[in-house]
Design an enzyme around this catalytic site. Structure first.
Site, short mmCIF file in Angstrom:
data_model
loop_
_atom_site.label_atom_id
_atom_site.label_comp_id
_atom_site.label_asym_id
_atom_site.label_seq_id
_atom_site.Cartn_x
_atom_site.Cartn_y
_atom_site.Cartn_z
N CYS A 450 -1.25 31.61 59.90
CA CYS A 450 -0.02 32.32 59.27
C CYS A 450 1.06 31.12 59.65
CB CYS A 450 -0.19 33.77 59.53
SG CYS A 450 2.02 33.83 58.66
N ARG A 614 -4.92 30.82 45.59
CA ARG A 614 -3.19 29.99 44.66
C ARG A 614 -4.20 29.95 42.94
NH1 ARG A 614 -0.05 25.54 45.23
NH2 ARG A 614 -2.20 24.98 46.94
#
Length: 748
Positions: A450, A614
């Protein structure tokens, strides 16, 4: 709709590719009723007989013959008849989408620095504008004008439950007044049927439901009075009772009760395994430090080293090993037939995952959950652990990849939990409570990639990449307390551009670090590693580096081969510390937007499977394309039917009352901010499409397709209103990638 992958020369007459309806016949007509109509021809569809690998070679050859001689990187070429403006003009440019991709990683309140927000509100700094992406994003409120008392919400008009607050209660008790003045009129969308009542025969929102008229009626009593009552469907209710359920949520698992969360918040729930392991770890660390000090102070330290080894063995004898070592954990499998849905920030919610599973996703992950809120019993964090019953079914398995000894597909499930933690004690306690309270988990994944600033500064996420010893120790400890649940890790190439460190880290996780090997602690015990082909610093500014992913995959294969050929068994890792019978699966992640990308990555990078992020947000049917091995040119009505499904699933998950409708609308708009970037296959000049390519301004093949391709948030609002009705007067939507916001005016 299935189409061939080659691109023919530009047609003289506009033609419409054939369509193949992939949803139930009942779903598409309802979607087409929503103020937009699409009429499509339906010629016979030519099925492909070749295998995916042969088909890809054919596609590559045909595309090379038909592609433009000069293909500019980063540009999606649209057929001339669909362009709105001349090529090259400023008006032809659309939003790049890169900034919204970056914002997708920091959209939740849990990823924002609340301390800086408090400072801004303290008075001195309250005039300063918020800095950074998504800081202080607000979605307004969606509440009834008069709020009905919970004692009346599920009761007949004349037989309400007793309100424990009596006359001091601040909520409304007059049911007819509430229905007339307190709530907005019932929704007529979705055929006026409450999705929750339709699936389970009873609605837990009761009178607050925006579809209450479909499960209520006015009955005449013996005394002549007319009473409002809620009705149930016994057939649906009986069917729902046979489904997997927890508390009042049918078909949902891993639901942690309110009492369990209270026990966590009050520290009533203990973590004995984590505590024991941490104590042992602390003693080991102290002994290691003593040895280092002794080696520095004395050259002849053989005798002292022997004393240290004896002390270490005594400590090990005192520590009771957990019942499940890595070698005894449940086996998992990754192969070409198991495409993975990534742990998506915000949009990795249950309704979206449920939709992706229906379309072919074989492995799903929760949104990244923060460890500290979990062990503190925070409701919002534990909500991320909920999974739909479709996610606890076994993934597809055909044995196309290496199968580990003892793998049982019937015991495997699709859903896993991803967590973030910055310290060993936090990671271990989080793992232990997850194992105890969530029985339906495929694996627990530690997020080591992250890039969000707040997470990084706290030492979690991608910050762990710069502390390989600490990371290895955390993973080994998580394995010690996770019972039968395997432990996996998701990493990035490194924290800085031009300085990838993933190769060294992968080697350490596979073999174990030097210190751990010398001390005989074994390997980290991870069952799988996922590598995102970007650095933390890079974010989404450039394409994922699949060449580097390939190098790491080759490294794992070399390490495995060298271990098999190793003759010196004295330095061989203890088999008890090897997860998955010594097989560590390797998953690649980054820029997968088609079945061509998927199979190319598997064939060329030699990864076991590919994680899609995505690409699934923009077109969730990518999993169906992977399964069929061909492009699917979905019509606008088919795409709208997926939006309708998401709306239904959202209402079932978050409730069909005013608050639930508002929550569903918010998450739907978040998804539409990505799905609007889809460029229909039939409009492209060449294939394959690229995730990084941005099209000029274009129109669709019909009005609905044009609307669904709009990158303006007001058009997303229109689409949401087709299924969720007009937005609440106080509802707000602030797009992640724009500074402006949408505030709907009060009705009337």
């Amino acid at each position: 709709m299935d189409i061939k992958t080659q691109v023919a020369p530009e047609p003289k007459e506009e033609s419409r590719p054939s369509q193949s309806t992939l949803l139930e016949n009942s779903a598409v007509p309802r979607a087409e009723k929503a103020k937009r109509h699409y009429q499509a021809t339906d010629p016979e569809i030519n099925d492909f007989e070749q295998s995916p690998s042969k088909r890809l070679k054919t596609e590559a050859k045909e595309n090379s013959e038909s592609a433009p001689s000069e293909r500019r990187k980063g540009v999606a070429y649209i057929k001339a008849e669909y362009l709105l403006y001349p090529p090259g003009s400023k008006s032809s440019e659309r939003s790049s989408g890169v900034d919204r991709d970056d914002a997708a990683e920091a959209s939740g309140h849990r990823y924002q620095d609340t301390r800086s927000q408090d400072n801004r509100q303290s008075g001195r700094n309250n005039k300063k504008k918020p800095k950074g992406q998504n800081t202080g994003r607000s979605f307004g409120s969606s509440r009834d004008a008069l709020q009905l008392c919970s004692s009346r919400a599920l009761s007949p008009e004349f037989s309400p439950n007793e309100c424990r607050f009596g006359d001091k209660c601040k909520y409304e008790h007059d049911l007819r007044k509430y229905l007339k003045e307190g709530k907005r009129e019932d929704l007529k969308t979705l055929d006026g049927i409450c999705p929750t009542w339709d699936s389970r025969g009873v609605c837990n929102a009761g009178w607050k439901c925006r579809f209450a008229s479909c499960h209520s009626e006015e009955r005449e009593r013996d005394d002549g009075r007319k009473e409002l009552v809620l009705i149930e469907d016994p057939v649906r209710k009986a069917k729902a009772e046979g489904l997997v359920s927890a508390e009042d949520e049918v078909g949902v698992v891993n639901v942690v009760t309110a009492q369990q969360k209270i026990n966590l918040s009050k520290r009533i729930t203990k973590t004995p395994k984590a505590d024991a392991y941490l104590e042992w770890m602390h003693k080991e660390f102290e002994e290691d430090q003593k040895t280092k000090d002794q080696n520095r102070s004395s050259e002849g330290s053989k005798e002292k080293s022997e004393e240290h080894k004896n002390a270490v063995e005594e400590n090990r004898a005192q520590y009771v090993e957990p019942p499940f070592l890595p070698s005894e954990k449940r086996r998992i499998y990754y192969g070409p037939e198991t495409p993975v849905l990534a742990p998506l920030t915000t949009q990795g919610n249950l309704p979206f995952r449920r939709l992706c599973v229906e379309l072919g996703a074989q492995v799903t992950w929760s949104e990244m959950a923060m460890g500290l809120p979990l062990i503190q019993g925070e409701k919002s964090e534990w909500a991320l652990m909920k999974a739909h019953e479709s996610e606890i079914r076994p993934p597809k398995f055909s044995g196309l990849n290496d199968v580990v000894t003892g793998y049982d597909n019937s015991k495997d499930i699709k859903f896993g939990a991803q967590v973030a933690a910055n310290k060993p004690w936090l990671a271990l306690k989080t793992t232990e409570v997850l194992t105890a309270l969530c029985p339906h988990l495929r694996a627990i994944d530690l997020n080591c990639g992250c890039p969000i600033d707040l997470v990084f500064r706290q030492g979690a996420g991608s910050a762990l990449l710069d502390s390989p010893g600490k990371l290895e120790s955390i993973l080994r400890g998580m394995n010690a307390v996770s019972e039968a649940i395997p432990i996996t890790a998701k990493i990035r190439m490194g924290t800085k551009d031009n300085n990838p460190t993933a190769e060294k880290l992968v080697k350490r996780l596979v073999l174990g670090g030097y210190e751990a090997t010398e001390a005989g602690r074994g390997t980290s015990g991870v069952a799988a590693i996922t590598l995102h082909g970007r650095s933390r610093q890079q974010r989404y500014t450039r394409s994922a580096d699949w060449e580097y992913i390939s190098r790491c995959a080759a490294l794992i294969n070399r390490l495995k081969k060298s271990k098999n050929e190793q003759t010196d068994t004295s330095r061989e890792a203890d088999s008890r510390h090897l997860a998955n019978d010594g097989k560590i699966y390797f998953v690649g992640n980054g820029d997968c937007y088609s079945h061509v990308d998927y199979y190319n990555h598997i064939e060329e990078a030699k990864v076991d499977t590919v994680m899609v992020a995505r690409g699934a947000l923009i077109k969730p049917w990518i999993f169906e394309e992977i399964e069929k091995g061909q492009y699917l040119d979905k019509s606008a009505s088919e795409r709208l039917a997926y939006v309708e499904k998401f709306a239904k699933y959202g209402l079932q998950t978050w409730g069909s009352d005013e608050i639930g409708v508002g929550t569903t609308r918010r998450f739907l708009l978040e998804w539409l901010s990505f799905s609007c970037r889809y460029v229909p296959i039939g409009l492209l000049e060449y294939l394959p499409p690229s995730l990084q390519d941005r099209p000029p301004a274009f129109r669709g093949r019909d009005d609905l397709e044009t609307l669904m391709s709009s990158d303006h948030y007001k058009d997303w609002i229109k689409i949401s209103e087709m299924f969720l009705g007009p937005a609440h007067p106080n509802f707000k939507f602030e797009p992640k990638h724009k500074s402006n916001s949408y505030e709907i005016e009060a009705e009337g």
